[in-house]
Design a protein around this motif. Structure first.
Motif, PDB file in Angstrom:
ATOM      1  N   UNK A   1       0.837  -1.199   0.000  1.00 20.53           N
ATOM      2  CA  UNK A   1       0.000   0.000   0.000  1.00 20.53           C
ATOM      3  C   UNK A   1       0.874   1.251   0.000  1.00 20.53           C
ATOM      4  N   UNK A   2       0.327   2.330  -0.547  1.00 19.85           N
ATOM      5  CA  UNK A   2       1.000   3.635  -0.507  1.00 19.85           C
ATOM      6  C   UNK A   2       0.550   4.333   0.779  1.00 19.85           C
ATOM      7  N   UNK A   3       1.473   4.513   1.711  1.00 21.04           N
ATOM      8  CA  UNK A   3       1.117   4.989   3.050  1.00 21.04           C
ATOM      9  C   UNK A   3       1.661   6.391   3.277  1.00 21.04           C
ATOM     10  N   UNK A   4       0.775   7.273   3.715  1.00 22.94           N
ATOM     11  CA  UNK A   4       1.156   8.614   4.160  1.00 22.94           C
ATOM     12  C   UNK A   4       1.086   8.640   5.682  1.00 22.94           C
ATOM     13  N   UNK A   5       2.185   8.992   6.314  1.00 22.17           N
ATOM     14  CA  UNK A   5       2.243   9.093   7.772  1.00 22.17           C
ATOM     15  C   UNK A   5       2.075  10.558   8.148  1.00 22.17           C
ATOM     16  N   UNK A   6       1.032  10.865   8.894  1.00 18.12           N
ATOM     17  CA  UNK A   6       0.776  12.244   9.293  1.00 18.12           C
ATOM     18  C   UNK A   6       0.807  12.363  10.812  1.00 18.12           C
ATOM     19  N   UNK A   7       1.373  13.448  11.285  1.00 14.60           N
ATOM     20  CA  UNK A   7       1.434  13.687  12.729  1.00 14.60           C
ATOM     21  C   UNK A   7       1.575  15.185  12.937  1.00 14.60           C
ATOM     22  N   UNK A   8       0.961  15.698  13.991  1.00 21.62           N
ATOM     23  CA  UNK A   8       1.058  17.121  14.290  1.00 21.62           C
ATOM     24  C   UNK A   8       2.409  17.493  14.886  1.00 21.62           C
ATOM     25  N   UNK A   9       3.138  16.484  15.368  1.00 24.87           N
ATOM     26  CA  UNK A   9       4.368  16.738  16.112  1.00 24.87           C
ATOM     27  C   UNK A   9       5.606  16.443  15.271  1.00 24.87           C
ATOM     28  N   UNK A  10       6.420  17.451  14.960  1.00 23.83           N
ATOM     29  CA  UNK A  10       7.593  17.221  14.099  1.00 23.83           C
ATOM     30  C   UNK A  10       8.651  16.328  14.732  1.00 23.83           C
ATOM     31  N   UNK A  11       8.765  16.356  16.059  1.00 23.81           N
ATOM     32  CA  UNK A  11       9.752  15.490  16.717  1.00 23.81           C
ATOM     33  C   UNK A  11       9.395  14.019  16.558  1.00 23.81           C
TER      34      UNK A  11
END
Length: 243
Positions: free
Chosen positions: A82-92
């Motif tokens: 699968x083509x997965x996009x990992x999203x998170x509000x925290x850059x660390x």
């Protein structure tokens, strides 16, 4: 959104919660995965394996893994092709995840700093949306659920892995003692951060119970909502479909 929201056992302004949750995850990012092993005796790995089996990722699908920071769910999803996009509000957290991905040879993942309440992805862009142990830290949960519904294609599926309230007699009292008395001390020992782990435990207690959260998923527009409790409901897999 109400005038105040819960930050652990405190009631704070929404913007204050967003800032304080950001600080918590900035503090724990480097030790986050080690602490997950310590707090759950490694069981979080089994829960995540089961979660991804329920998602049933397929080659060629577009999947958004929200609050996916360190990559634990994304790595499992990506093995399917699968083509997965990992999203998170925290850059660390994202920085830790990208480092782990490089070390493991996952070079096809897309990494995005994003707020679950106001995603920048187009309408009907993903085939599946996953979020594991992240929804309870969102300031406006109904807004995040509506955004999940918006970015999914018709026939898309929503899956959420989150702590809940165990219904096993006697076990809840044991877990309450362990979580409130032991986990913060372990956080101090391993991550030198007792307060952040105290918040994380308190946030579990303030999260809606299984029927309430299932109703919230339905109110966001999802159908065929389902909940699969584990350990009597201590952890639960919630799901729904967009039609």
């Amino acid at each position: 959104m109400p005038e105040t929201v819960s930050f652990g056992y405190e009631e704070v302004a929404p913007e204050e919660k967003t800032a304080r949750v950001g600080a918590v995850f900035s503090n724990v990012a480097r030790r986050y995965d080690i602490m997950n092993d310590a707090m759950s005796a490694g069981m979080h790995r089994l829960w995540k394996d089961r979660f991804v089996r329920r998602v049933k990722p397929r080659a060629g699908e577009d999947i958004l893994d929200m609050a996916g920071g360190t990559g634990d769910i994304a790595f499992r999803l990506a093995r399917s092709g699968a083509r997965v996009t990992v999203a998170d509000i925290n850059p660390e957290m994202l920085e830790v995840g990208m480092g782990r991905a490089d070390a493991r040879g996952f070079d096809t993942l897309v990494w995005s700093e994003a707020n679950a309440e106001s995603l920048t992805f187009p309408d009907r862009f993903f085939d599946a949306y996953t979020i594991a142990f992240g929804i309870r830290n969102v300031t406006d949960i109904p807004a995040a659920l509506r955004e999940a519904h918006r970015v999914l294609r018709r026939g898309g599926r929503f899956f959420c892995l989150e702590f809940s309230t165990t219904l096993w007699p006697g076990f809840s009292e044991v877990y309450d003692f362990y979580s409130h008395r032991i986990v913060p001390k372990v956080g101090k020992l391993i991550a030198d951060d007792e307060d952040s782990y105290r918040y994380l435990i308190e946030s579990i207690r303030r999260f809606p119970d299984m029927p309430t959260f299932a109703r919230m998923i339905g109110e966001a527009g999802f159908v065929r909502t389902h909940v699969e409790p584990m350990l009597g409901g201590l952890v639960a897999i919630h799901s729904g479909w967009k039609i």
